[in-house]
Motif scaffolding. Structure first.
Motif, PDB file in Angstrom:
ATOM      1  N   THR A 273      15.285  37.009  31.751  1.00 46.10           N
ATOM      2  CA  THR A 273      16.562  37.724  31.739  1.00 46.10           C
ATOM      3  C   THR A 273      17.598  36.907  30.989  1.00 46.10           C
ATOM      4  N   ILE A 274      18.620  37.588  30.484  1.00 46.11           N
ATOM      5  CA  ILE A 274      19.770  36.909  29.914  1.00 46.11           C
ATOM      6  C   ILE A 274      20.619  36.366  31.059  1.00 46.11           C
ATOM      7  N   PRO A 275      20.975  35.087  31.056  1.00 52.29           N
ATOM      8  CA  PRO A 275      21.674  34.498  32.216  1.00 52.29           C
ATOM      9  C   PRO A 275      23.188  34.728  32.183  1.00 52.29           C
ATOM     10  N   THR A 276      23.625  35.972  32.282  1.00 54.40           N
ATOM     11  CA  THR A 276      25.056  36.247  32.360  1.00 54.40           C
ATOM     12  C   THR A 276      25.580  35.867  33.740  1.00 54.40           C
ATOM     13  N   THR A 277      26.895  35.827  33.867  1.00 54.02           N
ATOM     14  CA  THR A 277      27.507  35.492  35.160  1.00 54.02           C
ATOM     15  C   THR A 277      27.083  36.476  36.239  1.00 54.02           C
ATOM     16  N   GLU A 278      27.025  37.752  35.875  1.00 48.60           N
ATOM     17  CA  GLU A 278      26.659  38.773  36.848  1.00 48.60           C
ATOM     18  C   GLU A 278      25.217  38.607  37.321  1.00 48.60           C
ATOM     19  N   PHE A 542      30.916  38.386  41.225  1.00 52.23           N
ATOM     20  CA  PHE A 542      30.133  39.490  40.669  1.00 52.23           C
ATOM     21  C   PHE A 542      31.028  40.677  40.309  1.00 52.23           C
ATOM     22  N   LEU A 543      32.072  40.925  41.093  1.00 52.37           N
ATOM     23  CA  LEU A 543      32.985  42.041  40.839  1.00 52.37           C
ATOM     24  C   LEU A 543      34.069  41.690  39.828  1.00 52.37           C
ATOM     25  N   ILE A 544      34.607  40.479  39.922  1.00 51.57           N
ATOM     26  CA  ILE A 544      35.786  40.119  39.132  1.00 51.57           C
ATOM     27  C   ILE A 544      35.422  39.704  37.712  1.00 51.57           C
ATOM     28  N   ALA A 575      38.764  50.759  35.227  1.00 54.32           N
ATOM     29  CA  ALA A 575      39.238  51.685  36.256  1.00 54.32           C
ATOM     30  C   ALA A 575      38.142  51.949  37.293  1.00 54.32           C
ATOM     31  N   SER A 576      36.896  52.050  36.849  1.00 51.01           N
ATOM     32  CA  SER A 576      35.787  52.271  37.779  1.00 51.01           C
ATOM     33  C   SER A 576      35.644  51.115  38.762  1.00 51.01           C
ATOM     34  N   LEU A 577      35.720  49.893  38.244  1.00 51.84           N
ATOM     35  CA  LEU A 577      35.580  48.731  39.124  1.00 51.84           C
ATOM     36  C   LEU A 577      36.745  48.620  40.104  1.00 51.84           C
ATOM     37  N   VAL A 578      37.941  48.920  39.652  1.00 56.72           N
ATOM     38  CA  VAL A 578      39.093  48.911  40.561  1.00 56.72           C
ATOM     39  C   VAL A 578      38.924  49.987  41.627  1.00 56.72           C
ATOM     40  N   GLY A 579      38.460  51.160  41.208  1.00 56.59           N
ATOM     41  CA  GLY A 579      38.227  52.233  42.174  1.00 56.59           C
ATOM     42  C   GLY A 579      37.198  51.844  43.218  1.00 56.59           C
ATOM     43  N   TYR A 580      36.131  51.160  42.775  1.00 57.97           N
ATOM     44  CA  TYR A 580      35.133  50.702  43.743  1.00 57.97           C
ATOM     45  C   TYR A 580      35.721  49.683  44.709  1.00 57.97           C
ATOM     46  N   MET A 581      36.471  48.709  44.189  1.00 53.67           N
ATOM     47  CA  MET A 581      37.044  47.681  45.053  1.00 53.67           C
ATOM     48  C   MET A 581      37.951  48.283  46.126  1.00 53.67           C
ATOM     49  N   VAL A 582      38.690  49.303  45.763  1.00 54.16           N
ATOM     50  CA  VAL A 582      39.598  49.942  46.728  1.00 54.16           C
ATOM     51  C   VAL A 582      38.815  50.793  47.724  1.00 54.16           C
ATOM     52  N   SER A 583      37.957  51.667  47.224  1.00 55.26           N
ATOM     53  CA  SER A 583      37.236  52.588  48.106  1.00 55.26           C
ATOM     54  C   SER A 583      36.220  51.861  48.989  1.00 55.26           C
ATOM     55  N   SER A 584      35.577  50.807  48.462  1.00 59.00           N
ATOM     56  CA  SER A 584      34.566  50.103  49.251  1.00 59.00           C
ATOM     57  C   SER A 584      35.180  49.300  50.394  1.00 59.00           C
ATOM     58  N   PRO A 598      27.915  50.564  37.236  1.00 60.96           N
ATOM     59  CA  PRO A 598      29.039  50.284  36.315  1.00 60.96           C
ATOM     60  C   PRO A 598      29.084  48.836  35.837  1.00 60.96           C
ATOM     61  N   ILE A 599      28.661  47.883  36.675  1.00 61.19           N
ATOM     62  CA  ILE A 599      28.659  46.495  36.216  1.00 61.19           C
ATOM     63  C   ILE A 599      27.581  46.284  35.156  1.00 61.19           C
ATOM     64  N   ALA A 600      26.430  46.913  35.322  1.00 55.32           N
ATOM     65  CA  ALA A 600      25.404  46.842  34.271  1.00 55.32           C
ATOM     66  C   ALA A 600      25.920  47.482  32.978  1.00 55.32           C
ATOM     67  N   TYR A 601      26.670  48.570  33.092  1.00 53.03           N
ATOM     68  CA  TYR A 601      27.264  49.194  31.905  1.00 53.03           C
ATOM     69  C   TYR A 601      28.251  48.240  31.229  1.00 53.03           C
ATOM     70  N   ALA A 602      29.019  47.509  32.035  1.00 53.08           N
ATOM     71  CA  ALA A 602      29.991  46.562  31.478  1.00 53.08           C
ATOM     72  C   ALA A 602      29.288  45.444  30.708  1.00 53.08           C
ATOM     73  N   VAL A 603      28.187  44.932  31.251  1.00 49.19           N
ATOM     74  CA  VAL A 603      27.426  43.886  30.553  1.00 49.19           C
ATOM     75  C   VAL A 603      26.841  44.428  29.255  1.00 49.19           C
ATOM     76  N   CYS A 604      26.331  45.650  29.297  1.00 53.04           N
ATOM     77  CA  CYS A 604      25.780  46.277  28.091  1.00 53.04           C
ATOM     78  C   CYS A 604      26.854  46.433  27.020  1.00 53.04           C
ATOM     79  N   LEU A 605      28.043  46.857  27.420  1.00 58.06           N
ATOM     80  CA  LEU A 605      29.135  47.036  26.453  1.00 58.06           C
ATOM     81  C   LEU A 605      29.514  45.695  25.822  1.00 58.06           C
ATOM     82  N   ARG A 606      29.460  44.653  26.608  1.00 60.05           N
ATOM     83  CA  ARG A 606      29.767  43.318  26.093  1.00 60.05           C
ATOM     84  C   ARG A 606      28.721  42.896  25.064  1.00 60.05           C
ATOM     85  N   ARG A 607      27.465  43.195  25.340  1.00 61.37           N
ATOM     86  CA  ARG A 607      26.400  42.866  24.386  1.00 61.37           C
ATOM     87  C   ARG A 607      26.610  43.621  23.075  1.00 61.37           C
TER      88      ARG A 607
END
Length: 641
Positions: A273-278, A542-544, A575-584, A598-607
């Motif tokens: 695997t790629i060793p990202t922070t997440e 993992f979230l931040i 916005a998705s991550l903020v929504g999760y942090m609030v609702s969770s 959504p976090i996997a999507y964020a890593v993909c977008l970064r790549r």
């Protein structure tokens, strides 16, 4: 040696500065600067001195380059060509004298104009010197190809270097003049500029932490991942006739996906695997869950939670991070997530229309089972993917696509209201605030006012007892079933367990020490009480971490018109991550699928963003290489003469 002597005489003849004997007996060309004939403005005295020194240094450097390159030359050139090159080398000395002779107050416009004129003359002379006579005979060409003159190559290279240095010296002088005449920045402006530079450096460092491999691959892995996600979301064996006995189909697709993933990943990148922070965070959580088993209240509960749910989520998350490498793959899984949200929304609205309030007597529950077992979990999914549908609608290039995405977002918002989830309501408010604030940078006041008006209209048409349900957040007595008081008790108990057990009580074991065998109803205290303080720290990182990196990408992409789709997606995922942090904060979903997508999507977008940067750098290098090849051709023509 006679040719060298003749060349030196020509050099001195056409130079505006005489030759002078040094103590060693060697001849060196030392320029004499004519004293200023007009008094200088004392305000710019230091700047004038700087410019004069700059002119002297560059002039001496240019002449040294010519002497070093031409001493002992056996290469015969046309006399006129040598004169033109010498004239170009000495022309900067004329500019130097011009700086001292003229008044500094009247010099800015004249000097810049003169520099541009001199630059044009220099380029014309260089063009003549490089091309020479048009009639180059084939015999000379053949000779230059068969027996290249190494000193000629050196001479040409030095001549080109001199020209580049002359241009650089002119630009330095002009830049110094502009700084001298430009108004000084105020303290507040300087502080703002420093903060902006620090922020840019911080963003660059943040985005360069990961070491990406820019190779494609994992086509079959992606197909297996897509099928697995479809089964996890839609659970066809629960509502499609004929699929009742296929409850293990998700496991089958997961095994097939892993069988494709492992050899492909090893062959493509040489690692698992790629060793990202997440990725590091989820691996730590997986290992920590095992290490804390001896401290668990019930080892059987820990192993059941770990093996049936948590480890599967972590493995699929790692597969997603390494498999999603293109825009098309990313949008494919996003489309799948939005589709199940639309399906859940239709079912919720249909149940509300039919009056089937199966939860607490006044709430609908589109029960798909699995991760959508109650209305709060369903509302969380809608909160996460509503902003993604909005930004995909903004980036869509055709009207039909925009209509589909915006209609999907509208349906998910309506379903959120009829399910009357308090956590879903607060998450929706947080998501709306992020979208409005970040998408309204040009007309913020107008957009915010419009958003408030639309929000007021939406809330006006909300279900009759909706406001009473929302008001129970601050006044628990308004809750007819007392669930608000129960949540408060569970929150206090989970905090107490966290403080008393710094290493946790075991994965999934909170109901043993909780109230009436209930979960914490809070994802954060769920992790802190069951996995301890270190587990909570890893979960927060993992979230931040992806949220911060998305913000850095947003700032870098704001002015890039070619990647507007990526810019909007960074905002939507934030916005998705903020929504999760609030609702969770109101549901126990830390070990469920919701946030991992959504976090996997964020890593993909970064790549994808780093791949774009890499391709841009390669393109620039190719263009520079073409320019060097063009310059080499011109050198060959000059050599042939």
């Amino acid at each position: 040696m006679s040719e060298q002597t003749n060349f030196r005489k020509d050099y001195e003849k056409f130079s505006s500065h005489p030759a002078k004997k040094t103590s060693e007996g060697d001849t060196s060309l030392v320029g004499k600067t004519k004293p200023a004939t007009k008094p200088e403005n004392p305000t710019f005295r230091s700047d004038t001195k700087t410019l004069v020194n700059l002119g002297k240094n560059n002039q001496d450097k240019l002449k040294d380059n010519f002497e070093n390159g031409l001493t002992g030359s056996q290469f015969s050139k046309d006399k006129k060509q040598r004169q033109l090159e010498i004239e170009n080398a000495n022309r900067f000395g004329g500019l130097n004298n011009s700086i001292q002779e003229n008044s500094f107050d009247d010099r800015k416009g004249n000097f810049i104009s003169q520099s541009n004129s001199e630059k044009q003359k220099y380029e014309e002379n260089q063009l003549f010197a490089r091309t020479g006579l048009n009639g180059v005979t084939a015999k000379v060409k053949e000779k230059s190809v068969q027996k290249p003159d190494t000193f000629t190559d050196r001479n040409d290279s030095i001549a080109e270097t001199v020209g580049n240095e002359l241009k650089g010296a002119k630009s330095e002088v002009v830049e110094t003049l502009q700084k001298a005449f430009s108004p000084a920045l105020s303290y507040a402006e300087e502080q703002k500029l420093r903060q902006q530079q620090k922020a840019e450096a911080k963003d660059e460092k943040l985005l360069n932490n990961d070491r990406w491999m820019y190779r494609n691959g994992h086509t079959f892995t992606y197909i297996g991942l897509f099928l697995f996600t479809t089964v996890v979301y839609f659970r066809p064996y629960e509502w499609v006739p004929g699929f009742e006995n296929m409850t293990s189909i998700a496991l089958v697709f997961a095994i097939i996906t892993l069988l494709f993933y492992l050899p492909t990943q090893l062959a493509t990148e040489g690692n698992l695997t790629i060793p990202t922070t997440e990725v590091k965070c989820v691996i730590f959580l997986a290992i920590w869950s095992i290490l804390t088993i001896p401290l668990a209240k019930d080892v059987g509960v820990v192993w059941k939670t770990y093996s049936e749910t948590f480890i599967k989520i972590i493995m699929v998350f790692i597969v997603m991070v390494n498999t999603l490498r293109t825009k098309e793959r990313l949008k494919g899984l996003m489309w799948l997530s939005i589709s199940v949200g639309v399906m859940l929304s239709f079912q919720a609205l249909q149940l509300y229309h039919e009056g089937k309030f199966e939860v607490e007597g006044y709430r609908v529950n589109p029960d798909f089972g699995g991760m959508f077992g109650n209305p709060n979990d369903t509302a969380l999914h809608l909160v996460i993917f509503t902003p993604i549908a909005v930004v995909l609608g903004l980036t869509s290039k055709n009207f039909v696509g925009k209509l589909i995405y915006f209609a999907s977002a509208t349906l998910m918002v309506m379903a959120n209201f009829v399910m009357q989830s308090r956590g879903g309501f607060l998450g929706l408010i947080a998501v709306s605030a992020i979208l409005v604030w970040k998408l309204s940078k040009n007309n913020r006041l107008l957009v915010v006012g419009t958003a408030l008006f639309v929000g007021f209209l939406v809330l006006t048409f909300a279900p009759g007892n909706y406001w009473l349900r929302i008001a129970s957040i601050v006044d628990p007595s308004l809750d007819p079933v007392g669930s608000s008081d129960q949540r408060k008790e569970l929150l206090i108990r989970s905090i107490q367990v966290t403080l008393r057990n710094p290493f946790g009580i075991g994965l999934g074991c909170f109901p043993i020490v909780g109230i009436r065998d209930l979960q914490t109803h809070n994802a954060f205290t769920q992790v802190s009480s069951e996995l301890g303080w270190l587990g909570l720290a890893a979960y927060l990182i993992f979230l931040i971490s992806p949220f911060r990196k998305l913000g850095a990408m947003e700032r870098k992409l704001e002015s890039n018109k070619e990647l507007k789709w990526m810019y909007y997606l960074t905002i939507g995922l934030q916005a998705s991550l903020v929504g999760y942090m609030v609702s969770s904060f109101f549901v126990s979903v830390a070990y469920q699928w919701f946030v991992y997508f959504p976090i996997a999507y964020a890593v993909c977008l970064r790549r994808i963003y780093k791949i774009y940067e890499n391709e841009s750098e390669l393109k620039n290098k190719a263009e520079n290489s073409d320019e060097r090849e063009k310059g080499g051709l011109q050198n060959w023509l000059r050599e042939s003469q």
